[in-house]
Design a protein around this motif. Structure first.
Motif: not given
Length: 202
Positions: A80-96
């Motif tokens: 459950g630690l993955w949601p700490f990573l954000n992805q740009r562009p758009i600034d959403v939860i990172a897609d693994p």
């Protein structure tokens, strides 16, 4: 989980509807008191009432230096630690599934009344370095740590290893991670950059 369920710190409360591998964990142990939903049954809140003593899930463990990037990714997803990573562009939860060209951590906020990260992370230098070691395994690119160039003392961050340290200065929004990405390592079409809050690194 359902209302009335008992959970431990680290227990999975719910998962992403579209990517079930992305899970959200409880920060405390206790009893699920309510699940608040909005439009289209979207989860707005999961209310957990803390119990008298904190109990923890037994998550996977191992030496970061001996783990591969895929093993670290699987561990973060399952715990459950993955949601700490954000992805740009758009600034959403990172897609693994995506590999970031770089990972950015901003330890400087130029916003009015923003907290001092040196104060927030005082005494947690080892935890912060452990987080940096984990992030370095998730990209073949650089891990960027941006600091305030006008601060003389960066006790928590000055000994950071395995990262590129960038010292920045200027008026707001100089401390915004999006501004830093634009000037240090811009995102081109088809590329992704991940960002992590300095406190979440620790």
């Amino acid at each position: 989980v359902k209302e009335g369920d008992s959970v431990k710190a680290g227990s999975i409360l719910f998962h992403d509807k579209y990517k079930e591998s992305i899970k959200f964990a409880s920060p405390i142990s206790g009893t699920v008191k309510a699940i608040v939903r909005g439009e289209k049954r979207r989860i707005l809140e999961v209310l957990v009432e803390s119990d008298d003593s904190q109990t923890f899930e037994n998550g996977p463990s191992g030496s970061v230096s001996e783990m591969s990037g895929d093993q670290i990714k699987a561990t973060m997803l399952s715990s459950g630690l993955w949601p700490f990573l954000n992805q740009r562009p758009i600034d959403v939860i990172a897609d693994p599934v995506n590999e970031p060209k770089a990972i950015f951590i901003s330890a400087f906020s130029s916003a009015p009344l923003a907290p001092d990260y040196n104060f927030l992370l005082q005494g947690r230098g080892d935890d912060f370095q452990a987080g940096l070691d984990v992030l370095a395994k998730l990209t073949s690119g650089k891990v960027h740590l941006t600091l305030n160039a006008n601060t003389a003392s960066d006790e928590v961050f000055k000994n950071a290893k395995g990262v590129q340290i960038n010292k920045i200065s200027g008026k707001h929004p100089a401390g915004n991670v999006g501004t830093q990405i634009h000037h240090i390592d811009p995102i081109n079409k088809g590329q992704f950059v991940w960002t992590v809050n300095a406190q979440d690194v620790a």
